[in-house]
Design a protein around this motif. Structure first.
Motif, mmCIF file in Angstrom:
data_model
loop_
_atom_site.group_PDB
_atom_site.id
_atom_site.type_symbol
_atom_site.label_atom_id
_atom_site.label_comp_id
_atom_site.label_asym_id
_atom_site.label_seq_id
_atom_site.Cartn_x
_atom_site.Cartn_y
_atom_site.Cartn_z
ATOM 1 N N ASP A 1 -1.585 -4.594 -2.454
ATOM 2 C CA ASP A 1 -0.383 -4.802 -1.650
ATOM 3 C C ASP A 1 -0.593 -6.047 -0.798
ATOM 4 O O ASP A 1 -1.421 -6.062 0.104
ATOM 5 N N ARG B 1 -1.706 -11.056 4.658
ATOM 6 C CA ARG B 1 -2.317 -9.725 4.636
ATOM 7 C C ARG B 1 -2.537 -9.287 3.197
ATOM 8 O O ARG B 1 -1.745 -9.600 2.316
ATOM 9 N N ASP C 1 -3.984 -5.619 1.223
ATOM 10 C CA ASP C 1 -4.566 -4.280 1.160
ATOM 11 C C ASP C 1 -4.944 -4.017 -0.288
ATOM 12 O O ASP C 1 -4.105 -4.137 -1.182
ATOM 13 N N GLY D 1 -12.604 -2.191 6.370
ATOM 14 C CA GLY D 1 -12.683 -1.301 5.219
ATOM 15 C C GLY D 1 -14.014 -1.428 4.518
ATOM 16 O O GLY D 1 -14.926 -2.103 4.980
ATOM 17 N N GLU E 1 -6.766 -9.916 6.667
ATOM 18 C CA GLU E 1 -5.667 -10.613 7.328
ATOM 19 C C GLU E 1 -6.051 -12.071 7.504
ATOM 20 O O GLU E 1 -7.217 -12.404 7.718
ATOM 21 N N HIS F 1 -8.965 -4.117 3.755
ATOM 22 C CA HIS F 1 -7.833 -4.770 4.422
ATOM 23 C C HIS F 1 -8.284 -6.143 4.912
ATOM 24 O O HIS F 1 -9.294 -6.251 5.611
ATOM 25 N N PRO G 1 -10.702 1.466 0.178
ATOM 26 C CA PRO G 1 -9.649 0.638 0.776
ATOM 27 C C PRO G 1 -10.229 -0.542 1.560
ATOM 28 O O PRO G 1 -11.164 -0.386 2.328
ATOM 29 N N ASP H 1 -7.180 -1.396 -2.889
ATOM 30 C CA ASP H 1 -7.945 -0.170 -3.110
ATOM 31 C C ASP H 1 -8.387 -0.183 -4.562
ATOM 32 O O ASP H 1 -7.570 -0.300 -5.475
#
Length: 142
Positions: A103, A82, A84, A58, A67, A65, A63, A86
């Motif tokens: 998230d 993880r 996420d 990203g 991991e 991301h 956004p 934005d």
């Protein structure tokens, strides 16, 4: 003489214009695909091994991301499978960090035994006002 001056001015504008184009292209790249670069920079700034990220994708201004995030210092170990995120940088000039979506997956926090003297806090107040529109955490483990 006039031709030489004209050529010099033309070359200067070409160089400046080329630099501007390269700068715009670099910023555009960072905006859409700069997450791995930001993670690498953070890993270089922090003490060795303190931050690990298995995968980053990203952009910096949209956004993002992550991991396999692991952060460890003398007082705790934080593992997050993880994340996420934005956010919009358009409010930074107003002193506000606005996160439209946060998230997170499985978060594991492992506290280590406290040192005899508690360390000084890094920040007593956030340098920006924080606004989070939507935040989710799938699982928390202590």
């Amino acid at each position: 003489m006039k031709k030489a001056l004209h050529l010099l001015i033309t070359l200067l504008f070409a160089l400046l214009g080329g630099s501007l184009v390269l700068t715009v292209l670099a910023l555009a790249y960072l905006a859409v695909a700069g997450a791995p670069l930001a993670v690498e920079l953070a890993q270089r700034v922090l003490p060795a091994g303190q931050l690990q990220v298995a995968k980053a994708s990203g952009g910096l201004f949209g956004p993002l991301h992550l991991e396999g995030l692991v952060f460890e210092n003398e007082s705790a170990r934080v593992e997050l499978d993880r994340l996420d995120l934005d956010w919009r940088p358009s409010r930074l000039h107003l002193g506000q960090l606005r996160i439209s979506k946060l998230d997170a997956g499985h978060l594991r926090l492992t506290l280590k035994p406290s040192p005899p003297t508690p360390p000084e806090p890094l920040l007593t107040q956030l340098p920006l006002r924080l606004r989070v529109d939507d935040a989710r955490l799938a699982q928390f483990e202590l």
